[in-house]
Design a protein around this motif. Sequence first.
Motif, short mmCIF file in Angstrom:
data_model
loop_
_atom_site.label_atom_id
_atom_site.label_comp_id
_atom_site.label_asym_id
_atom_site.label_seq_id
_atom_site.Cartn_x
_atom_site.Cartn_y
_atom_site.Cartn_z
N LEU A 8 -12.98 -1.13 -1.51
CA LEU A 8 -11.95 -2.16 -1.33
C LEU A 8 -11.77 -2.36 0.16
CD1 LEU A 8 -9.21 -0.85 -3.82
CD2 LEU A 8 -10.85 -2.73 -4.21
N ILE A 9 -11.70 -3.60 0.58
CA ILE A 9 -11.52 -3.89 2.00
C ILE A 9 -10.27 -4.74 2.17
CG2 ILE A 9 -12.54 -4.94 4.06
CD1 ILE A 9 -15.30 -4.52 2.75
N ALA A 10 -9.30 -4.18 2.91
CA ALA A 10 -8.07 -4.91 3.19
C ALA A 10 -8.10 -5.32 4.65
CB ALA A 10 -6.87 -4.01 2.91
N SER A 11 -8.08 -6.62 4.90
CA SER A 11 -8.12 -7.11 6.29
C SER A 11 -6.77 -7.68 6.65
CB SER A 11 -9.16 -8.21 6.46
OG SER A 11 -10.41 -7.76 6.05
N ILE A 12 -6.06 -6.93 7.46
CA ILE A 12 -4.74 -7.39 7.89
C ILE A 12 -4.93 -8.57 8.84
CG2 ILE A 12 -2.66 -6.71 9.16
CD1 ILE A 12 -3.19 -3.83 8.08
N GLN A 13 -4.23 -9.69 8.55
CA GLN A 13 -4.47 -10.93 9.31
C GLN A 13 -3.45 -11.16 10.42
OE1 GLN A 13 -7.08 -12.99 8.24
NE2 GLN A 13 -7.56 -11.36 6.80
N ALA A 14 -2.27 -10.58 10.28
CA ALA A 14 -1.20 -10.86 11.24
C ALA A 14 -0.22 -9.70 11.19
CB ALA A 14 -0.50 -12.16 10.87
N ALA A 15 0.80 -9.77 12.05
CA ALA A 15 1.81 -8.72 12.08
C ALA A 15 2.40 -8.52 10.68
CB ALA A 15 2.90 -9.09 13.06
N LEU A 16 2.64 -7.27 10.31
CA LEU A 16 3.20 -6.96 9.01
C LEU A 16 4.58 -6.34 9.15
CD1 LEU A 16 0.19 -5.31 7.12
CD2 LEU A 16 0.92 -7.70 7.10
N THR A 17 5.45 -6.70 8.22
CA THR A 17 6.75 -6.02 8.17
C THR A 17 6.56 -4.69 7.45
OG1 THR A 17 7.33 -6.94 6.04
CG2 THR A 17 7.93 -8.26 7.97
N ASP A 18 7.58 -3.87 7.50
CA ASP A 18 7.54 -2.58 6.80
C ASP A 18 7.31 -2.80 5.30
OD1 ASP A 18 8.23 -1.81 9.30
OD2 ASP A 18 10.16 -0.93 8.77
N ALA A 19 7.97 -3.80 4.75
CA ALA A 19 7.84 -4.08 3.32
C ALA A 19 6.40 -4.49 2.99
CB ALA A 19 8.82 -5.18 2.90
N ASP A 20 5.79 -5.32 3.87
CA ASP A 20 4.39 -5.73 3.66
C ASP A 20 3.47 -4.51 3.65
OD1 ASP A 20 5.19 -8.40 3.82
OD2 ASP A 20 4.78 -8.52 5.97
N LEU A 21 3.71 -3.59 4.56
CA LEU A 21 2.85 -2.41 4.66
C LEU A 21 2.96 -1.53 3.43
CD1 LEU A 21 3.09 -1.16 8.35
CD2 LEU A 21 1.01 -1.24 6.98
N LYS A 22 4.18 -1.37 2.94
CA LYS A 22 4.37 -0.56 1.73
C LYS A 22 3.70 -1.24 0.54
CE LYS A 22 8.95 0.77 2.68
NZ LYS A 22 10.30 0.95 2.18
N HIS A 23 3.80 -2.56 0.51
CA HIS A 23 3.18 -3.33 -0.56
C HIS A 23 1.66 -3.14 -0.53
CE1 HIS A 23 1.68 -6.98 -2.60
NE2 HIS A 23 2.68 -6.71 -3.41
N LEU A 24 1.10 -3.18 0.67
CA LEU A 24 -0.34 -2.99 0.82
C LEU A 24 -0.76 -1.61 0.33
CD1 LEU A 24 -3.13 -3.87 1.93
CD2 LEU A 24 -2.43 -2.93 4.15
N ARG A 25 0.00 -0.59 0.74
CA ARG A 25 -0.28 0.78 0.30
C ARG A 25 -0.30 0.87 -1.22
NH1 ARG A 25 4.77 4.22 1.06
NH2 ARG A 25 5.23 2.98 -0.77
N ASP A 26 0.74 0.33 -1.86
CA ASP A 26 0.84 0.43 -3.32
C ASP A 26 -0.28 -0.36 -4.01
OD1 ASP A 26 3.03 1.93 -2.76
OD2 ASP A 26 4.51 0.39 -3.27
N ALA A 27 -0.59 -1.54 -3.47
CA ALA A 27 -1.64 -2.37 -4.07
C ALA A 27 -2.99 -1.65 -4.01
CB ALA A 27 -1.72 -3.72 -3.35
N LEU A 28 -3.28 -1.02 -2.88
CA LEU A 28 -4.57 -0.33 -2.74
C LEU A 28 -4.64 0.88 -3.65
CD1 LEU A 28 -5.16 -0.69 1.11
CD2 LEU A 28 -6.61 -1.62 -0.71
N VAL A 29 -3.56 1.63 -3.73
CA VAL A 29 -3.57 2.81 -4.59
C VAL A 29 -3.79 2.39 -6.05
CG1 VAL A 29 -2.17 4.73 -5.45
CG2 VAL A 29 -2.15 4.18 -3.01
N ALA A 30 -3.18 1.28 -6.45
CA ALA A 30 -3.36 0.79 -7.82
C ALA A 30 -4.78 0.27 -8.04
CB ALA A 30 -2.34 -0.32 -8.11
N GLN A 31 -5.29 -0.50 -7.08
CA GLN A 31 -6.61 -1.13 -7.27
C GLN A 31 -7.76 -0.14 -7.23
OE1 GLN A 31 -7.33 -4.83 -5.25
NE2 GLN A 31 -5.19 -5.49 -5.52
N VAL A 32 -7.58 0.98 -6.56
CA VAL A 32 -8.60 2.03 -6.59
C VAL A 32 -8.87 2.41 -8.05
CG1 VAL A 32 -8.89 4.51 -6.16
CG2 VAL A 32 -8.34 2.98 -4.27
N GLY A 33 -7.81 2.44 -8.85
CA GLY A 33 -7.97 2.75 -10.27
C GLY A 33 -8.54 1.57 -11.04
#
Lengths: 128, 152
Positions: free
Chosen positions: A12-37
């Motif tokens: 999985l490749i996540a390419s951050i495009q712009a500045a992220l808020t804390d909420a965006d970062l947590k969302h990214l973490r959760d999405a990646l952990v889910a998508q690994v499965g």
Amino acid sequence: MTVPILKQRDYLIASIQAALTDADLKHLRDALVAQVGDYRSRGVIVDVTALDVMDSFAVRTLRDLAHMTRLRGAETVIVGIQPEVAFAMTQLGLRLEGVAAALDLEEGLAYLDSRVKRGGMTRQRLEG
Amino acid sequence: MSQRVTVNNTGPMTDGVRLDRAQITVPITSDLDIVAARQRGRLLAVELGYTATQATLIATAISELARNIVLYATRGEILLTGANDGARVGIVVTARDQGPGIKDVPYAIAGGHSTSGGLGLGLAGVRRLMDVFEITSLLGQGTTVTVTSWKR
Ligand SMILES: Nc1ncnc2c1ncn2[C@@H]1O[C@H](COP(=O)(O)OP(=O)(O)OP(=O)(O)O)[C@@H](O)[C@H]1O
Ligand SMILES: [Mg+2]
């Protein structure tokens, strides 16, 4: 601001495009952990080239992400940390600790290939 | 009792520091404002001719201070001001809130201690990122952190 997550081979490749808020970062973490499965991925690349600041929250969240995906059988590598960002992180006292980093996407893929081919993921120690 | 701690990494602060009249105020109430404040700080640094590296140090410090406001005080503000001591150009960042205050300031800024499950790195790190660090906190009244970075 959602981060696009691409699926390439076993990774999985996540390419951050712009500045992220804390909420965006947590969302990214959760999405990646889910998508690994969902995709039975063996590796995750987070491209942070576009991040102009990596503060204590960002580093902690990326560290958590790497440890969570590892517990799900996928190795995470952070790529694209800018030189000024690396300097500021070090001054701040932040460390990625057990998390792998590589210069760019290409190096990140090469790193994952070497890890996954060796079949090291299952035997690898969980700490660190 | 109000606690005040000053750490000056660049020798004694001269009396002749003049603050620019123009001051940028960024209200801090959410994680969106953390991003806005650090972007505004970077812009000011670039406008004043700071290098990309030093601008990043300043933006990172602002990010830590703004997050502390959101996390511990819910709301507050970041003030950004250009400064000049006759020989050097600087940026003064003030982060202030009327939140709960800090019980033991020396302990909080020593690093490694967090009341929120964090790394406890923010304040200790900001001290290293900036040249002058001053914190005043009064329990039940709020916290003000003022930091200065001199242009190199
Ligand atoms: N504005 C504030 N108001 C009240 N308490 C604060 C404020 N800023 C910091 N503190 C207190 O000081 C402690 C240390 O702050 P610091 O930013 O160094 O670490 P942290 O926020 O706990 O973790 P990190 O910043 O590494 O994620 C905090 O845990 C909190 O108890
Ligand atoms: Mg903090």
